[in-house]
Design an enzyme around this catalytic site. Structure first.
Site, short mmCIF file in Angstrom:
data_model
loop_
_atom_site.label_atom_id
_atom_site.label_comp_id
_atom_site.label_asym_id
_atom_site.label_seq_id
_atom_site.Cartn_x
_atom_site.Cartn_y
_atom_site.Cartn_z
N CYS A 1 0.99 -0.64 0.12
CA CYS A 1 0.22 0.06 0.13
C CYS A 1 1.17 1.35 -0.17
O CYS A 1 2.23 0.81 -0.10
CB CYS A 1 -0.64 -0.19 1.30
SG CYS A 1 -0.36 0.44 2.73
N HIS B 1 3.80 1.85 11.67
CA HIS B 1 2.32 1.92 12.88
C HIS B 1 2.50 2.68 14.17
O HIS B 1 1.47 2.94 14.62
CB HIS B 1 2.65 0.38 13.31
CG HIS B 1 3.46 -0.56 12.43
ND1 HIS B 1 4.65 -1.15 11.99
CD2 HIS B 1 2.77 -1.47 11.60
CE1 HIS B 1 4.68 -2.28 11.86
NE2 HIS B 1 4.08 -2.02 11.13
N CYS C 1 2.71 5.80 9.13
CA CYS C 1 1.02 5.66 7.79
C CYS C 1 0.90 6.75 8.19
O CYS C 1 0.36 7.20 8.67
CB CYS C 1 0.78 4.43 7.85
SG CYS C 1 -0.28 5.07 6.13
N HIS D 1 -1.16 -4.70 20.24
CA HIS D 1 0.13 -4.18 18.25
C HIS D 1 0.63 -2.96 18.43
O HIS D 1 -0.11 -2.56 18.92
CB HIS D 1 -1.72 -4.15 17.26
CG HIS D 1 -1.29 -4.18 15.75
ND1 HIS D 1 -0.37 -3.30 15.26
CD2 HIS D 1 -0.50 -4.95 14.89
CE1 HIS D 1 -0.33 -2.62 13.85
NE2 HIS D 1 -0.49 -4.45 14.24
N GLU E 1 0.42 -0.50 16.74
CA GLU E 1 -0.27 0.42 16.18
C GLU E 1 -1.07 1.37 17.21
O GLU E 1 -1.14 2.01 17.80
CB GLU E 1 -0.90 0.59 14.95
CG GLU E 1 -1.69 1.78 14.52
CD GLU E 1 -2.94 1.46 13.26
OE1 GLU E 1 -2.79 0.62 12.33
OE2 GLU E 1 -4.16 2.06 13.54
N THR F 1 -6.13 0.95 12.08
CA THR F 1 -5.89 1.32 10.82
C THR F 1 -6.90 -0.29 10.26
O THR F 1 -6.86 -0.42 8.73
CB THR F 1 -5.10 1.54 10.05
OG1 THR F 1 -3.99 1.24 10.15
CG2 THR F 1 -5.13 2.50 10.68
N ASN G 1 -2.76 -6.78 8.66
CA ASN G 1 -3.95 -7.23 7.75
C ASN G 1 -3.69 -7.69 7.01
O ASN G 1 -5.27 -8.88 6.27
CB ASN G 1 -3.65 -5.58 6.92
CG ASN G 1 -2.24 -5.87 5.75
OD1 ASN G 1 -2.74 -6.37 4.84
ND2 ASN G 1 -1.62 -5.04 6.18
N SER H 1 1.77 -5.79 3.13
CA SER H 1 2.96 -5.50 3.69
C SER H 1 3.79 -6.43 2.54
O SER H 1 4.94 -6.32 3.18
CB SER H 1 3.43 -5.29 5.32
OG SER H 1 2.75 -6.68 5.21
FE1 SF4 Z 1 -1.17 3.20 6.21
FE2 SF4 Z 1 -1.45 0.65 7.26
FE3 SF4 Z 1 -2.84 1.12 5.77
FE4 SF4 Z 1 -0.83 0.86 4.30
S1 SF4 Z 1 -2.31 -0.79 5.75
S2 SF4 Z 1 -2.02 2.35 3.71
S3 SF4 Z 1 0.98 1.47 5.61
S4 SF4 Z 1 -2.54 2.13 7.44
#
Ligand code: SF4
Length: 325
Positions: free
Chosen positions: A26, A88, A110, A138, A140, A178, A238, A281
């Site tokens: 991303c 994070h 981010c 975590h 974040e 997120t 994610n 990632s």
């Molecule tokens: Fe940002 Fe994490 Fe979303 Fe990627 S996955 S856009 S690093 S918040």
């Protein structure tokens, strides 16, 4: 006179791969990894990085080879060195500690995580109780909670809701990590709304565009394939959520793998179509490795399934424009 029969085409196996798009890196991960690479180029090694810059083994190993040194805590960074904060995000206390140790910092948080930090600060200033939906421990969540520890309570799923206490039920807001499952988060939000009917929602989605798009794509894969493979590391929130989302969407089987060699041949039994995607990632070279592994087993017909277009990019941190050494 004898005639040579024309060559016969290889028998078609019908085996194929449905490749999700979008998938993989991303904008936030791209920015964070390029930040470390640029810092190494500009200032030379060692560049210290607090925590894994992004949660992917391959990315971390590559940066280590180039001279990045990963540490768990700021205290491990020698005084006067350069340290990069991971995608994070970090709590303000980490910035303070870095300043006390005279570290030159580059913040690769981010921007979509920073947005959640700002929301936390703003609602804390307005004296709200903030219910932060996320996974305990975590990075974040630790960083966001550190923005307003007296106002933030972690909610790690619907089961936590019954035990929550707030000061004023008319002044409560939920925010979130997120990289959560969209559907599971909505289940928690619904439980919160039942408990606190005056609950305020964040002004815009906290679950980021990349997480949402990858989950939408993996749901499609789950409906159309017999096996879903997600390329990503186990500690990548994610990526792990994508496997859960695939299973919840009815995928007969779904697995998370860091590398092609982790795939078990037995998973392919009775599978005609494999769904393939990757977490935010995971770089695409790892997906290429899996495609090659599958092609060697007859899954050489690859079709891309596009469910969204992505064009978001983020500028590199402004600290890279300064002379840090
Ligand atoms: Fe940002 Fe994490 Fe979303 Fe990627 S996955 S856009 S690093 S918040």
């Amino acid at each position: 006179m004898t005639t040579t029969p024309p060559p016969q085409p290889a028998p078609r196996t019908g085996r194929r791969v449905l490749l999700a798009s979008p998938r993989g890196w991303c904008a936030g991960v791209d920015r964070a990894v390029h930040t470390v690479e640029k810092a190494l180029e500009q200032y030379g090694p060692p560049i210290y990085v607090r925590h894994e810059i992004v949660h992917n083994k391959h990315v971390v190993q590559n940066l280590q080879k180039k001279g990045a040194v990963f540490v768990d805590e700021t205290a491990e960074v020698p005084e006067g060195s350069i340290v990069v904060f991971s995608a994070h995000g970090v709590a303000p206390a980490v910035h303070t500690e870095a300043a006390e140790r005279r570290l030159a910092t580059i913040d690769a948080t981010c921007p979509l995580v920073t947005k959640v930090h700002r929301e936390a600060v703003r609602y804390a200033q307005q004296d709200y109780d903030i219910l932060l939906i996320g996974h305990e421990g975590h990075e974040e969540v630790i960083g966001t909670s550190g923005e307003a520890p007296d106002h933030i309570t972690l909610v790690d799923g619907p089961d936590d809701v019954a035990n929550l206490n707030v000061r004023d039920e008319t002044k409560v807001i939920w925010l979130s990590q997120t990289t959560l499952s969209v559907d599971e988060t909505m289940a928690t939000v619904n439980a919160l709304k039942t408990r606190f009917p005056h609950l305020t929602s964040p002004p815009s989605d906290d679950i980021c565009y990349a997480t949402q798009n990858r989950q939408t794509a993996v749901k499609e894969l789950a409906e159309r394939t017999e096996l879903v493979l997600v390329v990503g590391s186990k500690n990548s929130s994610n990526s792990a959520r994508m496997v859960e989302v695939a299973r919840a969407a009815g995928a007969p089987a779904a697995h998370l793998v860091d590398f092609a060699h982790e795939i078990d041949d037995a998973w392919l039994e009775n599978v005609t179509t494999v769904g393939l995607t990757s977490g935010a990632s995971a770089p695409d070279t790892l997906v290429d490795g899996v495609l090659q592994w599958l092609a060697e087993r007859g899954y050489d017909d690859v079709e891309t399934l596009t469910t969204a277009e992505e064009s978001i990019t983020f500028a590199l941190p402004h600290e890279l424009r300064r002379n840090l050494r």
